[in-house]
Design a protein around this motif. Structure first.
Motif, PDB file in Angstrom:
ATOM      1  N   MET A 117       0.840  -1.190   0.000  1.00  0.00           N
ATOM      2  CA  MET A 117       0.000   0.000   0.000  1.00  0.00           C
ATOM      3  C   MET A 117       0.879   1.245   0.000  1.00  0.00           C
ATOM      4  O   MET A 117       2.017   1.215   0.478  1.00  0.00           O
ATOM      5  CB  MET A 117      -0.910   0.023   1.229  1.00  0.00           C
ATOM      6  N   ALA A 118       0.327   2.336  -0.504  1.00  0.00           N
ATOM      7  CA  ALA A 118       1.117   3.560  -0.559  1.00  0.00           C
ATOM      8  C   ALA A 118       0.225   4.797  -0.508  1.00  0.00           C
ATOM      9  O   ALA A 118      -0.961   4.737  -0.814  1.00  0.00           O
ATOM     10  CB  ALA A 118       1.957   3.602  -1.832  1.00  0.00           C
ATOM     11  N   TRP A 119       0.829   5.878  -0.101  1.00  0.00           N
ATOM     12  CA  TRP A 119       0.208   7.204  -0.159  1.00  0.00           C
ATOM     13  C   TRP A 119       1.020   8.067  -1.119  1.00  0.00           C
ATOM     14  O   TRP A 119       2.250   8.116  -1.045  1.00  0.00           O
ATOM     15  CB  TRP A 119       0.184   7.862   1.206  1.00  0.00           C
ATOM     16  N   TRP A 120       0.306   8.734  -2.003  1.00  0.00           N
ATOM     17  CA  TRP A 120       0.885   9.698  -2.923  1.00  0.00           C
ATOM     18  C   TRP A 120       0.239  11.053  -2.663  1.00  0.00           C
ATOM     19  O   TRP A 120      -0.793  11.138  -2.018  1.00  0.00           O
ATOM     20  CB  TRP A 120       0.612   9.280  -4.372  1.00  0.00           C
ATOM     21  N   ARG A 121       0.844  12.087  -3.219  1.00  0.00           N
ATOM     22  CA  ARG A 121       0.227  13.404  -3.122  1.00  0.00           C
ATOM     23  C   ARG A 121       0.497  14.198  -4.386  1.00  0.00           C
ATOM     24  O   ARG A 121       1.494  13.962  -5.076  1.00  0.00           O
ATOM     25  CB  ARG A 121       0.717  14.175  -1.897  1.00  0.00           C
ATOM     26  N   GLN A 122      -0.392  15.138  -4.640  1.00  0.00           N
ATOM     27  CA  GLN A 122      -0.231  16.011  -5.790  1.00  0.00           C
ATOM     28  C   GLN A 122      -0.607  17.428  -5.409  1.00  0.00           C
ATOM     29  O   GLN A 122      -1.763  17.693  -5.046  1.00  0.00           O
ATOM     30  CB  GLN A 122      -1.067  15.537  -6.971  1.00  0.00           C
ATOM     31  N   ALA A 123       0.371  18.306  -5.476  1.00  0.00           N
ATOM     32  CA  ALA A 123       0.144  19.718  -5.198  1.00  0.00           C
ATOM     33  C   ALA A 123      -0.226  20.425  -6.503  1.00  0.00           C
ATOM     34  O   ALA A 123       0.114  19.950  -7.594  1.00  0.00           O
ATOM     35  CB  ALA A 123       1.396  20.340  -4.602  1.00  0.00           C
ATOM     36  N   PRO A 124      -0.900  21.558  -6.418  1.00  0.00           N
ATOM     37  CA  PRO A 124      -1.291  22.286  -7.628  1.00  0.00           C
ATOM     38  C   PRO A 124      -0.094  22.601  -8.518  1.00  0.00           C
ATOM     39  O   PRO A 124       0.923  23.110  -8.043  1.00  0.00           O
ATOM     40  CB  PRO A 124      -1.917  23.570  -7.074  1.00  0.00           C
TER      41      PRO A 124
ATOM     42  N   GLU B 247       4.250  23.370   2.661  1.00  0.00           N
ATOM     43  CA  GLU B 247       4.598  22.624   1.443  1.00  0.00           C
ATOM     44  C   GLU B 247       4.020  21.212   1.414  1.00  0.00           C
ATOM     45  O   GLU B 247       4.126  20.525   0.403  1.00  0.00           O
ATOM     46  CB  GLU B 247       6.112  22.567   1.244  1.00  0.00           C
ATOM     47  N   ASP B 248       3.399  20.790   2.505  1.00  0.00           N
ATOM     48  CA  ASP B 248       2.702  19.500   2.515  1.00  0.00           C
ATOM     49  C   ASP B 248       1.290  19.629   1.926  1.00  0.00           C
ATOM     50  O   ASP B 248       0.599  18.614   1.758  1.00  0.00           O
ATOM     51  CB  ASP B 248       2.600  18.949   3.937  1.00  0.00           C
ATOM     52  N   THR B 249       0.877  20.829   1.648  1.00  0.00           N
ATOM     53  CA  THR B 249      -0.446  21.048   1.077  1.00  0.00           C
ATOM     54  C   THR B 249      -0.570  20.345  -0.268  1.00  0.00           C
ATOM     55  O   THR B 249       0.244  20.554  -1.167  1.00  0.00           O
ATOM     56  CB  THR B 249      -0.708  22.553   0.900  1.00  0.00           C
ATOM     57  N   ALA B 250      -1.576  19.487  -0.390  1.00  0.00           N
ATOM     58  CA  ALA B 250      -1.760  18.695  -1.603  1.00  0.00           C
ATOM     59  C   ALA B 250      -3.019  17.854  -1.451  1.00  0.00           C
ATOM     60  O   ALA B 250      -3.602  17.777  -0.364  1.00  0.00           O
ATOM     61  CB  ALA B 250      -0.553  17.781  -1.833  1.00  0.00           C
ATOM     62  N   VAL B 251      -3.391  17.218  -2.542  1.00  0.00           N
ATOM     63  CA  VAL B 251      -4.396  16.160  -2.476  1.00  0.00           C
ATOM     64  C   VAL B 251      -3.637  14.850  -2.281  1.00  0.00           C
ATOM     65  O   VAL B 251      -2.705  14.553  -3.034  1.00  0.00           O
ATOM     66  CB  VAL B 251      -5.248  16.097  -3.755  1.00  0.00           C
TER      67      VAL B 251
ATOM     68  N   LYS C  89       1.977  20.599  -9.820  1.00  0.00           N
ATOM     69  CA  LYS C  89       3.117  19.684  -9.665  1.00  0.00           C
ATOM     70  C   LYS C  89       2.703  18.264 -10.014  1.00  0.00           C
ATOM     71  O   LYS C  89       1.524  17.923 -10.038  1.00  0.00           O
ATOM     72  CB  LYS C  89       3.652  19.745  -8.236  1.00  0.00           C
ATOM     73  N   GLN C  90       3.712  17.431 -10.253  1.00  0.00           N
ATOM     74  CA  GLN C  90       3.447  16.028 -10.538  1.00  0.00           C
ATOM     75  C   GLN C  90       3.109  15.287  -9.259  1.00  0.00           C
ATOM     76  O   GLN C  90       3.511  15.691  -8.162  1.00  0.00           O
ATOM     77  CB  GLN C  90       4.687  15.395 -11.189  1.00  0.00           C
ATOM     78  N   ARG C  91       2.385  14.208  -9.425  1.00  0.00           N
ATOM     79  CA  ARG C  91       2.070  13.365  -8.288  1.00  0.00           C
ATOM     80  C   ARG C  91       3.361  12.713  -7.793  1.00  0.00           C
ATOM     81  O   ARG C  91       4.168  12.241  -8.591  1.00  0.00           O
ATOM     82  CB  ARG C  91       1.052  12.306  -8.691  1.00  0.00           C
ATOM     83  N   GLU C  92       3.543  12.696  -6.477  1.00  0.00           N
ATOM     84  CA  GLU C  92       4.753  12.123  -5.911  1.00  0.00           C
ATOM     85  C   GLU C  92       4.423  11.094  -4.838  1.00  0.00           C
ATOM     86  O   GLU C  92       3.435  11.223  -4.114  1.00  0.00           O
ATOM     87  CB  GLU C  92       5.660  13.215  -5.325  1.00  0.00           C
ATOM     88  N   LEU C  93       5.304  10.108  -4.722  1.00  0.00           N
ATOM     89  CA  LEU C  93       5.147   9.080  -3.707  1.00  0.00           C
ATOM     90  C   LEU C  93       5.572   9.632  -2.361  1.00  0.00           C
ATOM     91  O   LEU C  93       6.679  10.150  -2.216  1.00  0.00           O
ATOM     92  CB  LEU C  93       5.986   7.859  -4.066  1.00  0.00           C
TER      93      LEU C  93
ATOM     94  N   GLY D  25      -8.817  10.524  -3.284  1.00  0.00           N
ATOM     95  CA  GLY D  25      -8.052  11.696  -2.887  1.00  0.00           C
ATOM     96  C   GLY D  25      -8.709  12.440  -1.746  1.00  0.00           C
ATOM     97  O   GLY D  25      -9.942  12.530  -1.659  1.00  0.00           O
ATOM     98  N   THR D  26      -7.886  12.966  -0.876  1.00  0.00           N
ATOM     99  CA  THR D  26      -8.370  13.781   0.236  1.00  0.00           C
ATOM    100  C   THR D  26      -7.453  14.998   0.360  1.00  0.00           C
ATOM    101  O   THR D  26      -6.234  14.873   0.318  1.00  0.00           O
ATOM    102  CB  THR D  26      -8.429  12.945   1.535  1.00  0.00           C
TER     103      THR D  26
END
Length: 110
Positions: free
Chosen positions: A33-40, A87-91, A42-46, A103-104
């Motif tokens: 399992m994994a969590w990714w995030r995507q900021a406005p 900088e942690d702000t993201a979906v 920017k690319q989605r990152e692990l 997404g949250t």
């Protein structure tokens, strides 16, 4: 929805949030399992991953602040996020194999 994520919200810098992802598929205990995030813009990152054996990996930017863990009995993977930064702000997305959660949103204000 195979992966149901929740727990996002708005916090001030230095605060904490815990994300949850309920996996409704079979054989959760055998899945990585994994969590990714995507900021406005920017690319989605692990962000973090956990193997079926419990081995964890983290992006350098979150090491020491975030913890990924799983509860097999609840078929749920969590992401505990401490000392949050703007900088942690993201979906944030839960991910496993070919499936993605919905997404949250996490918003951290300075």
């Amino acid at each position: 929805v195979q992966l149901q994520a929740s727990g996002g919200g708005s916090v001030q810098a230095g605060g904490s949030l815990r994300l949850s992802c309920v996996d409704s598929r079979s054989y959760f205990r055998f899945r990585n399992m994994a969590w990714w995030r995507q900021a406005p813009g920017k690319q989605r990152e692990l962000v973090a991953s956990i193997s079926s054996y419990g081995t964890t990996n983290y992006a350098d930017s979150v090491k020491g602040r975030f913890t990924i863990f799983r509860d097999v009995a609840k078929s749920t993977v969590y992401l505990q996020m401490n000392i949050l930064r703007p900088e942690d702000t993201a979906v944030y997305y839960c991910h496993s194999q070919q499936d993605w959660g919905q997404g949250t949103q996490v918003t951290v204000s300075s």
